[in-house]
Enzyme design. Structure first.
Site, short mmCIF file in Angstrom:
data_model
loop_
_atom_site.label_atom_id
_atom_site.label_comp_id
_atom_site.label_asym_id
_atom_site.label_seq_id
_atom_site.Cartn_x
_atom_site.Cartn_y
_atom_site.Cartn_z
N SER A 1 0.84 -1.20 0.00
CA SER A 1 0.00 0.00 0.00
C SER A 1 0.88 1.26 0.00
O SER A 1 1.64 1.47 -0.94
CB SER A 1 -0.95 -0.04 1.20
OG SER A 1 -2.01 0.87 1.04
N HIS B 1 -7.77 -5.53 -0.71
CA HIS B 1 -6.56 -4.88 -0.23
C HIS B 1 -5.89 -5.77 0.82
O HIS B 1 -6.53 -6.18 1.80
CB HIS B 1 -6.91 -3.52 0.37
CG HIS B 1 -5.79 -2.56 0.41
ND1 HIS B 1 -5.14 -2.10 -0.72
CD2 HIS B 1 -5.17 -1.93 1.45
CE1 HIS B 1 -4.20 -1.24 -0.39
NE2 HIS B 1 -4.18 -1.13 0.93
#
Length: 312
Positions: free
Chosen positions: A136, A288
């Site tokens: 990320s 994610h």
């Protein structure tokens, strides 16, 4: 209680810089198998890891976001992992975070070898064999490192669902149901900060409402600032003679935090501008952080690790 995923490593903390009397530290993880393998000094490749958390939360040793397969790959390669903290927003802005990243890389090349030698573990670092990775926001910092700080001499980048374009890449569609909060929470937090406040570690989920509020209220760009170095696509297009190292992109199809389309577009642009730069794009089912509990037996991970091994 399950065993820590860092159990195969011996950790040691070092301060790479100090800001307002706050130490910014990096943890050096040395695989126990190479320590126990003999008394002769072993020269080890280096894997630098930047943690995620939208530049708002996170910690260099927050293991829930540190993929098992990545740790196992480093262990198999006999690599020393170096994972640093950096200042977090909103106490810091994007330029200050970049200052930390640059100073960290200077420490890697100026101080890491001596720190590792001082541990007297029978290992040395090979600063000619550096890879950088991150999930990320950590993937974002990894790619920026490669393009902004060529003196760091990284050979290959692993970008796990990195926010490669903060102007467009963060989805806010589903954030309200994930972390409901009052609309004024972020502004109130900022108003409560003391001048010169520094925050370098905030493990998730403690500050999840703050992170989600920053994203949902559209404050990310405001807090990040206007430093052009912070926008990867612009940096890529201006890189000119900078040699971009090979990059392995990893992204989940159902990611509702960082948009897949931005990674796909960035990969395409990289191929157009730097056709000689090897790039591997792995798109798999999941959201994610979909890969954090994978162990490395998956075919796509084996393919990606082989890609990294060729250049590292």
């Amino acid at each position: 209680m399950s065993q820590s995923r860092f159990a195969p490593f011996t950790p040691n903390d070092f301060t790479y810089k100090t800001v307002s009397q706050t130490p910014l530290q990096a943890t050096v993880l040395v695989p126990k198998r190479i320590i126990e393998g003999g008394k002769s000094a072993k020269k080890c490749p280096v894997l630098v890891h930047f943690h995620g958390g939208a530049l708002v939360v996170g910690d260099r040793m927050f293991e829930d976001w540190f993929a098992i397969w990545l740790l196992r790959f480093a262990e198999e390669q006999g690599a020393i992992i170096v994972t640093p903290d950096y200042r977090l927003m909103p106490e810091a802005n994007g330029s200050e975070i970049l200052d930390d990243v640059e100073d960290f890389w200077k420490w890697v090349h100026g101080g890491l070898a001596g720190c590792v030698k001082g541990l007297d573990l029978g290992v040395e670092v090979d600063l000619g064999r550096i890879a950088v990775c991150g999930e990320s926001a950590g993937g974002y910092l990894s790619i920026l490192s490669a393009m902004l700080f060529p003196f760091a001499k990284m050979r290959v980048v692993i970008c796990q669902y990195g926010a490669v374009d903060y102007a467009h890449s963060v989805s806010v569609k589903h954030l309200e149901r994930k972390a409901p909060m009052e609309e004024k929470t972020v502004d109130e937090y900022i108003a409560s900060l003391k001048p010169g406040a520094v925050r370098v570690s905030d493990p998730f989920p403690g500050s999840a409402p703050l992170m989600m509020g920053v994203l949902r209220e559209g404050k990310k760009l405001e807090l990040l600032g206007k430093d052009e170095r912070l926008f990867i696509t612009k940096v890529l297009e201006k890189a000119g003679s900078v040699q971009v190292p090979p990059i392995w992109f990893v992204h989940g199809r159902e990611d509702d935090m960082v948009l897949l389309e931005n990674t796909v577009d960035f990969h395409k642009r990289l191929r157009e501008l730097y056709p000689d730069t090897p790039a591997l794009l792995s798109i798999k089912d999941g959201g994610h952080g979909f890969d954090v509990d994978m162990t490395g037996e998956e075919e796509w991970i084996r393919e990606g690790c082989e890609f990294v091994r060729k250049f590292w």
